[in-house]
Design a protein around this motif. Structure first.
Motif, PDB file in Angstrom:
ATOM      1  N   PRO A 160       0.779  -1.402  -0.012  1.00 22.70           N
ATOM      2  CA  PRO A 160       0.029  -0.045  -0.107  1.00 22.70           C
ATOM      3  C   PRO A 160       0.810   1.309  -0.020  1.00 22.70           C
ATOM      4  O   PRO A 160       1.771   1.315   0.763  1.00 22.70           O
ATOM      5  N   VAL A 161       0.473   2.092  -0.750  1.00 27.79           N
ATOM      6  CA  VAL A 161       1.168   3.507  -1.179  1.00 27.79           C
ATOM      7  C   VAL A 161       0.499   4.466  -0.037  1.00 27.79           C
ATOM      8  O   VAL A 161      -0.661   4.551   0.143  1.00 27.79           O
ATOM      9  N   THR A 162       1.629   5.059   0.636  1.00 27.76           N
ATOM     10  CA  THR A 162       1.517   6.179   1.777  1.00 27.76           C
ATOM     11  C   THR A 162       1.475   7.594   1.282  1.00 27.76           C
ATOM     12  O   THR A 162       0.682   8.222   1.527  1.00 27.76           O
ATOM     13  N   ASP A 163       2.277   7.738   0.278  1.00 28.49           N
ATOM     14  CA  ASP A 163       2.813   9.119  -0.257  1.00 28.49           C
ATOM     15  C   ASP A 163       2.957   8.962  -1.632  1.00 28.49           C
ATOM     16  O   ASP A 163       3.884   8.103  -2.299  1.00 28.49           O
ATOM     17  N   VAL A 164       2.486   9.904  -2.520  1.00 31.00           N
ATOM     18  CA  VAL A 164       3.025  10.231  -3.914  1.00 31.00           C
ATOM     19  C   VAL A 164       3.476  11.206  -4.219  1.00 31.00           C
ATOM     20  O   VAL A 164       3.045  12.508  -3.707  1.00 31.00           O
ATOM     21  N   PRO A 200      -3.515  27.336 -10.885  1.00 33.34           N
ATOM     22  CA  PRO A 200      -4.262  26.641 -11.168  1.00 33.34           C
ATOM     23  C   PRO A 200      -3.947  25.274 -10.388  1.00 33.34           C
ATOM     24  O   PRO A 200      -4.931  24.406  -9.896  1.00 33.34           O
ATOM     25  N   VAL A 201      -2.744  24.841 -10.381  1.00 35.95           N
ATOM     26  CA  VAL A 201      -2.160  23.831  -9.623  1.00 35.95           C
ATOM     27  C   VAL A 201      -2.302  23.943  -8.069  1.00 35.95           C
ATOM     28  O   VAL A 201      -2.797  23.027  -7.347  1.00 35.95           O
ATOM     29  N   LEU A 202      -2.037  25.218  -7.626  1.00 33.31           N
ATOM     30  CA  LEU A 202      -2.247  25.552  -6.199  1.00 33.31           C
ATOM     31  C   LEU A 202      -3.746  25.484  -5.923  1.00 33.31           C
ATOM     32  O   LEU A 202      -4.206  25.050  -4.798  1.00 33.31           O
ATOM     33  N   ALA A 203      -4.649  25.826  -6.849  1.00 32.90           N
ATOM     34  CA  ALA A 203      -6.015  25.791  -6.527  1.00 32.90           C
ATOM     35  C   ALA A 203      -6.684  24.366  -6.289  1.00 32.90           C
ATOM     36  O   ALA A 203      -7.345  24.058  -5.739  1.00 32.90           O
ATOM     37  N   LEU A 204      -6.191  23.611  -7.241  1.00 31.70           N
ATOM     38  CA  LEU A 204      -6.188  22.034  -7.173  1.00 31.70           C
ATOM     39  C   LEU A 204      -5.868  21.437  -5.897  1.00 31.70           C
ATOM     40  O   LEU A 204      -6.464  20.699  -5.512  1.00 31.70           O
ATOM     41  N   ALA A 205      -4.625  21.716  -5.372  1.00 25.25           N
ATOM     42  CA  ALA A 205      -4.065  21.628  -3.944  1.00 25.25           C
ATOM     43  C   ALA A 205      -5.228  21.708  -3.007  1.00 25.25           C
ATOM     44  O   ALA A 205      -5.566  21.034  -1.944  1.00 25.25           O
ATOM     45  N   ARG A 206      -5.531  23.111  -2.956  1.00 23.50           N
ATOM     46  CA  ARG A 206      -6.380  23.531  -1.982  1.00 23.50           C
ATOM     47  C   ARG A 206      -7.675  22.753  -2.042  1.00 23.50           C
ATOM     48  O   ARG A 206      -8.621  22.568  -0.940  1.00 23.50           O
ATOM     49  N   ALA A 207      -8.197  22.466  -3.213  1.00 26.60           N
ATOM     50  CA  ALA A 207      -9.405  21.658  -3.431  1.00 26.60           C
ATOM     51  C   ALA A 207      -9.570  20.226  -2.572  1.00 26.60           C
ATOM     52  O   ALA A 207     -10.493  20.053  -2.086  1.00 26.60           O
ATOM     53  N   HIS A 208      -8.257  19.758  -2.748  1.00 30.58           N
ATOM     54  CA  HIS A 208      -8.134  18.505  -2.315  1.00 30.58           C
ATOM     55  C   HIS A 208      -7.332  18.300  -1.101  1.00 30.58           C
ATOM     56  O   HIS A 208      -6.906  17.243  -0.711  1.00 30.58           O
ATOM     57  N   CYS A 209      -7.037  19.378  -0.356  1.00 32.21           N
ATOM     58  CA  CYS A 209      -6.116  19.330   0.770  1.00 32.21           C
ATOM     59  C   CYS A 209      -4.832  18.687   0.656  1.00 32.21           C
ATOM     60  O   CYS A 209      -4.295  17.793   1.259  1.00 32.21           O
ATOM     61  N   LEU A 210      -4.189  18.868  -0.486  1.00 32.38           N
ATOM     62  CA  LEU A 210      -2.712  18.510  -0.779  1.00 32.38           C
ATOM     63  C   LEU A 210      -1.757  19.322  -0.702  1.00 32.38           C
ATOM     64  O   LEU A 210      -1.675  20.377  -0.858  1.00 32.38           O
ATOM     65  N   ARG A 240      -5.202   9.726  -7.149  1.00 29.30           N
ATOM     66  CA  ARG A 240      -6.149   9.739  -6.113  1.00 29.30           C
ATOM     67  C   ARG A 240      -7.233   8.659  -6.158  1.00 29.30           C
ATOM     68  O   ARG A 240      -7.610   8.028  -5.151  1.00 29.30           O
ATOM     69  N   ALA A 241      -7.402   8.204  -7.325  1.00 27.56           N
ATOM     70  CA  ALA A 241      -8.357   6.967  -7.710  1.00 27.56           C
ATOM     71  C   ALA A 241      -7.632   5.740  -7.309  1.00 27.56           C
ATOM     72  O   ALA A 241      -8.265   4.807  -6.667  1.00 27.56           O
ATOM     73  N   ALA A 242      -6.272   5.682  -7.597  1.00 26.03           N
ATOM     74  CA  ALA A 242      -5.738   4.344  -7.552  1.00 26.03           C
ATOM     75  C   ALA A 242      -5.318   4.226  -6.153  1.00 26.03           C
ATOM     76  O   ALA A 242      -5.230   2.901  -5.748  1.00 26.03           O
ATOM     77  N   CYS A 243      -4.803   5.292  -5.406  1.00 33.47           N
ATOM     78  CA  CYS A 243      -4.364   5.143  -3.884  1.00 33.47           C
ATOM     79  C   CYS A 243      -5.302   6.096  -3.119  1.00 33.47           C
ATOM     80  O   CYS A 243      -4.724   7.228  -2.839  1.00 33.47           O
ATOM     81  N   PRO A 244      -6.580   5.978  -2.813  1.00 31.13           N
ATOM     82  CA  PRO A 244      -7.369   6.935  -2.217  1.00 31.13           C
ATOM     83  C   PRO A 244      -6.900   7.287  -0.661  1.00 31.13           C
ATOM     84  O   PRO A 244      -7.108   8.521  -0.327  1.00 31.13           O
ATOM     85  N   ALA A 245      -6.025   6.392  -0.246  1.00 27.57           N
ATOM     86  CA  ALA A 245      -5.485   6.752   1.209  1.00 27.57           C
ATOM     87  C   ALA A 245      -4.178   7.370   1.309  1.00 27.57           C
ATOM     88  O   ALA A 245      -3.955   8.065   2.241  1.00 27.57           O
ATOM     89  N   ALA A 246      -3.700   7.355   0.076  1.00 32.76           N
ATOM     90  CA  ALA A 246      -2.322   8.230  -0.156  1.00 32.76           C
ATOM     91  C   ALA A 246      -2.158   9.614   0.020  1.00 32.76           C
ATOM     92  O   ALA A 246      -3.309  10.333  -0.523  1.00 32.76           O
ATOM     93  N   LYS A 247      -1.423  10.175   0.469  1.00 27.85           N
ATOM     94  CA  LYS A 247      -0.952  11.669   0.593  1.00 27.85           C
ATOM     95  C   LYS A 247      -0.159  12.046  -0.824  1.00 27.85           C
ATOM     96  O   LYS A 247       0.970  11.487  -1.112  1.00 27.85           O
TER      97      LYS A 247
END
Length: 294
Positions: free
Chosen positions: A107-111, A203-213, A149-156
């Protein structure tokens, strides 16, 4: 409940698959993946699914990974493959399919995703295509994030912003700043690059905000005047790879302790000894800073 053993997966291009550039005569050293394995706690696993030369379309759909394939085999870190991949050629590599296989094996924890520089590098001789390429980058990037995110839903998923190329070289290997000078309008080549990054990354930063990345801000970590961080203007050297690995390792540890889901930006500004974290809340516009003039 005990935390899952760390399994960090790298996705992207030569900003994290730099083995070719630290294996050349006169530039011997450790690759980013080697530094990261040394920086993470004992028992952590690192799977390198990055490929030198890849663009966002290659991460999304697969591509030819021949640039670093031989060097990685020699170092005992071969690019993963499968019969399905090889149907498209001996060095064809589909990172997202490999990610699913890696996750099934452990199981992947971080990508860590670091991609985009080659999208622009490919058109340095024809920056009239910049708007077209930027739009394609944004679309591909969002799809990659969704797929990971679909492949590793629990990974950060850590989104790594790519650094500015080395500035002030007597000979520019890739001519990045000469190409910036061809962009119409006032300003220096460095200022035009800052402006380009300031338009590409929000837009990358906005994507990160939207998904808490979490965001790894290499733009404001690498000192583009310190040529020792680079090989051939745009590749990480042994020293640059160590800096990247230290930032990744810090963010992986910090995010595992974070009390609440929130997007944070991690950077170690030039001239400082510690990584700083700031909320990616959009309250102030993100920008590349010239730390020599601040």
């Amino acid at each position: 409940m005990a935390a899952a053993p760390l399994h960090v997966v790298l996705l992207g291009d030569s900003t994290i698959d730099n083995v070719v550039w630290v294996s050349r005569e006169g530039a011997r050293g450790a690759a980013v993946v080697d530094h990261l394995r040394a920086a993470l706690p004992a028992g952590a696993a690192v799977t390198n699914l990055a490929a030198d030369g890849f663009k966002t379309a290659d991460v999304l759909h697969g591509g030819n990974a021949s640039i670093s394939a031989a060097a990685r085999r020699e170092r005992g870190d071969p690019i993963p493959s499968s019969g399905e991949d090889r149907a498209s050629g001996p060095d064809f590599f589909a990172p997202l399919k490999a990610l699913a296989r890696a996750h099934a094996a452990r199981p992947v924890t971080d990508v860590v995703l670091s991609i985009g520089g080659n999208d622009v590098r490919e058109i340095l001789g024809n920056l009239a295509r910049l708007a077209e390429v930027t739009a394609a980058f944004q679309g591909n990037y969002a799809q990659i994030v969704a797929a990971v995110r679909a492949a590793c839903p629990a990974a950060k998923l850590h989104l790594q912003l790519q650094y500015c190329p080395a500035y002030g070289l007597e000979r520019e290997n890739y001519g990045v700043y000469k190409a910036m000078d061809t962009i119409p309008g006032p300003g220096s080549s460095l200022g035009k690059l800052f402006h380009l990054m300031g338009s590409v990354y929000p837009p990358v930063l906005a994507l990160a905000r939207a998904h808490c990345l979490p965001v790894l801000d290499l733009c404001n970590t690498f000192d583009f005047r310190n040529h020792g961080l680079y090989e051939c203007q745009i590749e990480p050297s042994d020293l640059g790879g160590r800096l990247i690995a230290e930032l990744i390792a810090h963010a992986v540890a910090a995010e595992s302790r974070a009390p609440a889901p929130q997007s944070r930006i991690y950077a170690r500004p030039p001239g400082t000894a510690a990584v700083a974290a700031a909320a990616n809340d959009g309250a102030a516009p993100w920008a590349v800073r010239d730390h020599a003039s601040s």
